[in-house]
Scaffold this motif. Structure first.
Motif, mmCIF file in Angstrom:
data_model
loop_
_atom_site.group_PDB
_atom_site.id
_atom_site.type_symbol
_atom_site.label_atom_id
_atom_site.label_comp_id
_atom_site.label_asym_id
_atom_site.label_seq_id
_atom_site.Cartn_x
_atom_site.Cartn_y
_atom_site.Cartn_z
ATOM 1 N N ILE A 185 0.763 -1.248 0.114
ATOM 2 C CA ILE A 185 -0.002 -0.126 0.056
ATOM 3 C C ILE A 185 0.871 1.375 -0.011
ATOM 4 O O ILE A 185 1.806 1.603 0.862
ATOM 5 N N ALA A 186 0.597 2.120 -1.081
ATOM 6 C CA ALA A 186 1.412 3.301 -1.157
ATOM 7 C C ALA A 186 0.400 4.529 -1.172
ATOM 8 O O ALA A 186 -0.493 4.370 -1.762
ATOM 9 N N ALA A 202 3.542 0.689 2.967
ATOM 10 C CA ALA A 202 3.204 -0.343 4.026
ATOM 11 C C ALA A 202 3.454 -1.797 3.060
ATOM 12 O O ALA A 202 2.561 -1.853 2.160
ATOM 13 N N ARG A 203 4.385 -2.883 3.548
ATOM 14 C CA ARG A 203 4.040 -4.110 2.870
ATOM 15 C C ARG A 203 3.720 -4.973 3.968
ATOM 16 O O ARG A 203 4.480 -5.384 4.899
ATOM 17 N N GLY A 235 6.868 -8.184 -6.076
ATOM 18 C CA GLY A 235 6.721 -7.713 -7.303
ATOM 19 C C GLY A 235 5.748 -6.679 -7.238
ATOM 20 O O GLY A 235 5.793 -5.724 -8.044
ATOM 21 N N SER A 236 4.740 -6.697 -6.198
ATOM 22 C CA SER A 236 3.814 -5.858 -6.157
ATOM 23 C C SER A 236 4.096 -4.522 -5.228
ATOM 24 O O SER A 236 3.399 -3.549 -5.538
ATOM 25 N N LEU A 237 5.441 -4.456 -5.171
ATOM 26 C CA LEU A 237 5.786 -3.207 -4.115
ATOM 27 C C LEU A 237 5.794 -1.995 -5.009
ATOM 28 O O LEU A 237 5.264 -0.818 -5.082
ATOM 29 N N ASP A 238 6.506 -2.357 -6.407
ATOM 30 C CA ASP A 238 6.807 -1.187 -7.340
ATOM 31 C C ASP A 238 5.473 -0.904 -7.829
ATOM 32 O O ASP A 238 5.000 0.424 -8.366
#
Length: 133
Positions: free
Chosen positions: A28-29, A41-42, A49-52
């Motif tokens: 969540i960014a 938050a991760r 891979g979903s971070l970016d």
């Protein structure tokens, strides 16, 4: 008006709560009005891979002041924004990014969520967005 870190943290908390309710793990960014990362938050076990992708969804929503799913509809072959995802060092044009508005309706940032189906990503982002006070 600028989004504050306290507001961004509350948005992330609401989004995490929705992710828990959906039994999914999310990245969540939250970006500010200038599309700069303000909070992130991760969740434990969320896809790396979903971070970016979550950050790019938030930036995409802020760059164009619309939900990323709406941009996706416009960017299909023959659409008025076809190939837009190749601009701005890469955009994400599927659901999960939503502009954030203050009580006056001014856009003060955006949220981006990634880690599940696009339907869940959008639901979690929406929960964060509507929690903005």
């Amino acid at each position: 008006m600028a989004i504050t870190l306290t507001q961004a943290e509350e948005i992330i908390a609401a989004a995490k709560s929705k992710a828990h309710a959906l039994d999914t793990k999310m990245n969540i960014a939250v970006v500010d009005a200038g599309a700069n990362l303000l909070a992130f938050a991760r969740m434990d076990g969320a896809w790396l891979g979903s971070l970016d992708i979550s950050i790019k969804k938030a930036k995409t929503a802020r760059y164009f002041d619309m939900n990323t799913g709406a941009i996706g509809e416009l960017s299909q072959p023959g659409g008025s924004l076809y190939n837009i995802e190749h601009s701005n060092n890469g955009l994400i044009t599927f659901p999960g990014g939503i502009p954030l508005k203050n009580s006056s309706g001014e856009i003060i940032g955006a949220i981006g969520v990634s880690g599940s189906t696009v339907e869940n990503d959008h639901s979690v982002a929406e929960a964060g967005a509507i929690s903005l006070k």
